[in-house]
Design an enzyme around this catalytic site. Sequence first.
Site, mmCIF file in Angstrom:
data_model
loop_
_atom_site.group_PDB
_atom_site.id
_atom_site.type_symbol
_atom_site.label_atom_id
_atom_site.label_comp_id
_atom_site.label_asym_id
_atom_site.label_seq_id
_atom_site.Cartn_x
_atom_site.Cartn_y
_atom_site.Cartn_z
ATOM 1 C CE1 TYR A 1 -3.685 -2.155 5.377
ATOM 2 C CE2 TYR A 1 -3.150 0.068 4.628
ATOM 3 C CZ TYR A 1 -3.483 -1.253 4.350
ATOM 4 O OH TYR A 1 -3.617 -1.651 3.049
ATOM 5 C CB THR B 1 -0.902 0.000 1.248
ATOM 6 O OG1 THR B 1 -1.489 1.290 1.403
ATOM 7 C CG2 THR B 1 -0.132 -0.307 2.518
HETATM 8 N N1 UFG Z 1 -12.907 9.688 4.950
HETATM 9 C C1 UFG Z 1 -13.820 10.596 5.461
HETATM 10 N N2 UFG Z 1 -15.000 10.116 5.940
HETATM 11 C C2 UFG Z 1 -15.310 8.794 5.932
HETATM 12 C C3 UFG Z 1 -14.370 7.879 5.401
HETATM 13 C C4 UFG Z 1 -13.179 8.366 4.916
HETATM 14 O O1 UFG Z 1 -13.564 11.783 5.510
HETATM 15 O O2 UFG Z 1 -16.400 8.454 6.408
HETATM 16 C C5 UFG Z 1 -11.638 10.190 4.438
HETATM 17 C C6 UFG Z 1 -10.426 9.664 5.178
HETATM 18 O O3 UFG Z 1 -10.208 10.397 6.363
HETATM 19 C C7 UFG Z 1 -9.348 9.846 4.119
HETATM 20 C C8 UFG Z 1 -10.093 9.584 2.806
HETATM 21 O O4 UFG Z 1 -11.474 9.745 3.109
HETATM 22 O O5 UFG Z 1 -8.917 11.165 4.143
HETATM 23 C C9 UFG Z 1 -9.892 8.188 2.268
HETATM 24 O O6 UFG Z 1 -10.179 7.281 3.318
HETATM 25 P P1 UFG Z 1 -10.438 5.720 3.042
HETATM 26 O O7 UFG Z 1 -10.731 5.103 4.374
HETATM 27 O O8 UFG Z 1 -11.441 5.562 1.965
HETATM 28 O O9 UFG Z 1 -9.069 5.228 2.472
HETATM 29 P P2 UFG Z 1 -7.629 5.329 3.126
HETATM 30 O O10 UFG Z 1 -6.897 6.294 2.263
HETATM 31 O O11 UFG Z 1 -7.626 5.615 4.555
HETATM 32 O O12 UFG Z 1 -7.154 3.831 3.065
HETATM 33 C C10 UFG Z 1 -7.415 3.067 1.957
HETATM 34 C C11 UFG Z 1 -7.418 1.579 2.299
HETATM 35 C C12 UFG Z 1 -6.073 1.094 2.588
HETATM 36 C C13 UFG Z 1 -5.117 1.564 1.584
HETATM 37 C C14 UFG Z 1 -5.179 3.040 1.533
HETATM 38 C C15 UFG Z 1 -4.203 3.683 0.645
HETATM 39 O O13 UFG Z 1 -8.218 1.325 3.412
HETATM 40 O O14 UFG Z 1 -6.088 -0.299 2.582
HETATM 41 O O15 UFG Z 1 -6.463 3.372 1.070
HETATM 42 O O16 UFG Z 1 -4.331 5.082 0.816
HETATM 43 F F1 UFG Z 1 -3.883 1.199 1.894
#
Ligand code: UFG
Length: 338
Positions: free
Chosen positions: A153, A129
Amino acid sequence: MSAEYPAMKLNGQTHIVVGGAGYIGSHVCKMIADHGGEPVTFDNFSSGHPHAVRWGPAIDVDLRNAQSLNEALSAYQDASSVIHLASSIEVGIGEKDPAGFYNNNVIGAFNLLEGMRKHGLDRFIFSSTCATYGETNKVPLTEDQNQNPFSVYGKTKLAIEHMIQSYHNAYGLKYITLRYFNASGADPSGEIGEEHDPETHLIPIAMQAAAGLRGKMKIFGTDYETPDGTCVRDYIHVNDIARAHILGLGKFDAGLTNLEVNIGTGNGYSNLEILKMVEEVTGLPLPYDATPRRPGDVTQLFADASKAKAELNFVPQYSDLEYIIRSAWNFHRSRWQL
Ligand code: UFG
């Protein structure tokens, strides 16, 4: 957008897909089958879905149980590769439960690598990731820059990357570590898509909020140093990620022994830009509240995608943002019977 697949054939080959019942894993299985291969899913079904396993057999096995894992591997020791996508993934949950994350992700991967070594399986594709890079101002992210993960993670994934490199150096394991950016969208057939429970990812949550299946959604943090104050991510269509695996398998045949590579588009979108596109595609208003930052989140992550092009001949085909959101909406709408 048409479903154009590379000409490569996997006829007669079996590929073990660990986590094949999950979101990305099920798309990888479908694409292996589309190329004439047989995907064998290994999954403990803790978050994967039996209904997402449609293109080959499923073995119910937990990576933390080395004995049952070895029994499963011994039945498939002629497999051409092992593709490992099973892990705990929710960034926020990892901050509260590091023990669970290290156990499931790191111990699980160790058992898998050991099982492969025992059974003479020496081709490995690993789902890593962009979260292994951590907080950085150096975007777009190149593979050779310092990896300093911010989240538990990301730390577990980096620990596994290091373990894989050690197995390569000492035991000759051939590997491709794919550092995915944000997997999103769904297969155009509508058969499979993103179905986490609980859902924590931005796009499906936004769709639930737009569809009235939850109250207002939360936007975690509006005070980041980005143009609109919200986090920036690189959204890549899940079928582009699946294609990267198929291309990787071809590179093994061509003699590739080890590779770490970003799988992203090179484009970053802010959380508010995603919400806007969800509103446009669904035609529904999307209620949200701005709330404090979510622990573990970094400001911005988007790929330098040039190494994937050079090494895997990988160019995203399905990752136009509107297409991503449309394909996701197509899947969720039929699942929610809207
Ligand atoms: N977010 C919100 N509200 C929500 C959900 C998410 O504001 O209800 C924001 C998060 O804070 C973040 C963005 O949306 O800023 C993306 O969040 P995600 O949870 O959709 O994705 P992440 O970037 O945290 O993580 C995902 C996967 C991981 C992967 C990663 C790579 O969960 O497995 O992308 O960036 F590694």
